[in-house]
Motif scaffolding. Structure first.
Motif, mmCIF file in Angstrom:
data_model
loop_
_atom_site.group_PDB
_atom_site.id
_atom_site.type_symbol
_atom_site.label_atom_id
_atom_site.label_comp_id
_atom_site.label_asym_id
_atom_site.label_seq_id
_atom_site.Cartn_x
_atom_site.Cartn_y
_atom_site.Cartn_z
ATOM 1 N N UNK A 172 8.470 -13.146 -67.488
ATOM 2 C CA UNK A 172 9.647 -12.288 -67.550
ATOM 3 C C UNK A 172 9.400 -10.979 -66.811
ATOM 4 N N UNK A 173 8.181 -10.468 -66.907
ATOM 5 C CA UNK A 173 7.842 -9.224 -66.215
ATOM 6 C C UNK A 173 6.974 -9.477 -64.988
ATOM 7 N N UNK A 174 6.108 -10.494 -65.018
ATOM 8 C CA UNK A 174 5.179 -10.713 -63.908
ATOM 9 C C UNK A 174 5.869 -11.215 -62.650
ATOM 10 N N UNK A 175 6.824 -12.116 -62.779
ATOM 11 C CA UNK A 175 7.472 -12.663 -61.596
ATOM 12 C C UNK A 175 8.183 -11.573 -60.781
ATOM 13 N N UNK A 176 8.994 -10.716 -61.412
ATOM 14 C CA UNK A 176 9.599 -9.650 -60.605
ATOM 15 C C UNK A 176 8.593 -8.623 -60.087
ATOM 16 N N UNK A 177 7.481 -8.411 -60.799
ATOM 17 C CA UNK A 177 6.450 -7.513 -60.278
ATOM 18 C C UNK A 177 5.860 -8.099 -58.995
ATOM 19 N N UNK A 178 5.567 -9.396 -58.999
ATOM 20 C CA UNK A 178 5.025 -10.034 -57.790
ATOM 21 C C UNK A 178 5.995 -9.888 -56.614
ATOM 22 N N UNK A 179 7.276 -10.099 -56.872
ATOM 23 C CA UNK A 179 8.266 -10.007 -55.797
ATOM 24 C C UNK A 179 8.335 -8.589 -55.245
ATOM 25 N N UNK A 180 8.300 -7.601 -56.125
ATOM 26 C CA UNK A 180 8.331 -6.214 -55.671
ATOM 27 C C UNK A 180 7.056 -5.863 -54.913
ATOM 28 N N UNK A 181 5.940 -6.313 -55.418
ATOM 29 C CA UNK A 181 4.662 -6.067 -54.749
ATOM 30 C C UNK A 181 4.688 -6.604 -53.319
ATOM 31 N N UNK A 182 5.121 -7.833 -53.140
ATOM 32 C CA UNK A 182 5.194 -8.418 -51.802
ATOM 33 C C UNK A 182 6.212 -7.682 -50.926
ATOM 34 N N UNK A 183 7.288 -7.225 -51.546
ATOM 35 C CA UNK A 183 8.309 -6.501 -50.789
ATOM 36 C C UNK A 183 7.747 -5.218 -50.187
ATOM 37 N N UNK A 184 6.910 -4.517 -50.935
ATOM 38 C CA UNK A 184 6.434 -3.201 -50.492
ATOM 39 C C UNK A 184 5.038 -3.226 -49.868
ATOM 40 N N UNK A 185 4.372 -4.369 -49.881
ATOM 41 C CA UNK A 185 3.025 -4.452 -49.316
ATOM 42 C C UNK A 185 3.087 -4.354 -47.792
ATOM 43 N N UNK A 186 2.408 -3.389 -47.238
ATOM 44 C CA UNK A 186 2.422 -3.187 -45.786
ATOM 45 C C UNK A 186 1.773 -4.382 -45.095
ATOM 46 N N UNK A 187 2.495 -4.975 -44.147
ATOM 47 C CA UNK A 187 1.976 -6.141 -43.438
ATOM 48 C C UNK A 187 1.887 -7.377 -44.288
ATOM 49 N N UNK A 188 2.699 -7.415 -45.345
ATOM 50 C CA UNK A 188 2.574 -8.491 -46.325
ATOM 51 C C UNK A 188 2.802 -9.886 -45.780
#
Length: 317
Positions: free
Chosen positions: A268-284
């Motif tokens: 419930x919390x981890x999946x959207x965190x992963x998506x946000x992390x990938x969204x903001x990761x430079x050169x992801x």
């Protein structure tokens, strides 16, 4: 090295546990948390004595919420206890007659997860704890990194928003004001007040008013599809993931371990965190991406980690 005792200082109770070299808790003893700094020292000693009965103990590790010096002996400052330059190691050693080390509680929890929980098999991990506030720990090259003065990894007080929300530390815009249990409740109350028609389940759980909403209500409502509750988790995850992307630029770990009470909500919390992390990761799109995984030890992590760190050599040597 034998058996050690880990001590976890909580807001309502102090828990001491005998822990073996495999991270197993063999016995525990709990006492209420007193309201005075000196009373807490006495209570720590009492909990240690209660837990050690019948065991041959070689050392004690204490997890303390606050800034602990590099020598693992003195609490420079504790936000919730009136400790200022508190010689906690010496005070407890005098009472229990055992070697004592003092660790920041988030560092202790991070070490417990790295050694015995979700971090097993990794050499380089960053841990964050999403609870009432936001804490963390750094393990690089299989070593806990405390910084020169011992107070590294205070991730919750990275300024994410210049001139943002006032934090309890006295600064503004700290990460934990946007990614923590307190932040989640604030998001839900604000959204429920603005669009009550989208928060019917949540408001019913909170006695019909936004002011009645608590963290436990948001979890239940989100799992039932309440739009405001779901959106509140997404907002928290947006900020949490953006912060992880910044930490990846600093430390480049193989994994982020997410602990604290909010991690109990799982995907419930981890999946959207992963998506946000990938969204903001430079050169992801072009670089290896660290795993974002849930902690495994729950509220035992700090106690187990503190006990194991009592076996670790003095980091100054």
């Amino acid at each position: 090295m034998g058996l050690t005792i880990g001590v976890d200082i909580g807001g309502t109770k102090i828990a001491a546990g005998v822990v073996d070299e495999e991270g197993n808790i063999l016995s525990t003893h709990k006492v209420p948390t007193p309201g005075t700094p000196q009373g807490i020292v006495d209570a720590i000693a009492s909990a240690v004595e209660g837990a050690r009965a019948g065991h041959d103990i070689v050392g004690v590790g204490i997890g303390a919420a606050g800034y602990v010096n590099r020598q693992r002996s003195t609490v420079y400052f504790a936000p919730n206890i009136d400790w200022r330059q508190e010689p906690l190691k010496a005070e407890v050693e005098e009472r229990v007659g055992l070697p004592v080390v003092v660790e920041n509680d988030a560092n202790a929890a991070a070490w417990g997860e790295y050694k015995f929980g979700a971090g097993k098999g990794h050499r380089n991990v960053i841990c964050i704890t999403l609870g009432t506030g936001l804490g963390g720990g750094i393990i690089i090259g299989n070593k806990l990194r405390r910084g020169h003065f011992g107070v590294a990894a205070e991730f919750g007080h990275i300024r994410m928003v210049p001139d943002g929300l006032l934090c309890g530390c006295g600064s503004q815009g700290c990460w934990e004001q946007y990614a923590s249990g307190r932040a989640l409740v604030r998001y839900a109350k604000q959204r429920a007040n603005a669009t009550p028609e989208n928060a019917e389940i949540l408001l019913a759980l909170g006695n019909g008013t936004p002011d009645g909403i608590e963290g436990k209500h948001i979890s239940v409502a989100a799992r039932q599809g309440d739009p405001v509750a779901v959106d509140s988790y997404r907002e928290l995850a947006r900020w949490a993931g953006a912060g992880l992307a910044d930490l990846a630029s600093l430390f480049d770990p193989s994994a982020f371990i997410v602990g604290g009470g909010l991690s109990d909500e799982g995907e419930l919390v981890l999946d959207p965190i992963r998506k946000s992390y990938r969204r903001w990761l430079v050169g992801g799109n072009w670089r290896p991406v660290a795993d974002v995984i849930a902690a495994q030890l729950g509220n035992k992590a700090g106690l187990v980690g503190a006990a194991d760190l009592a076996r670790e050599p003095d980091p100054i040597m």
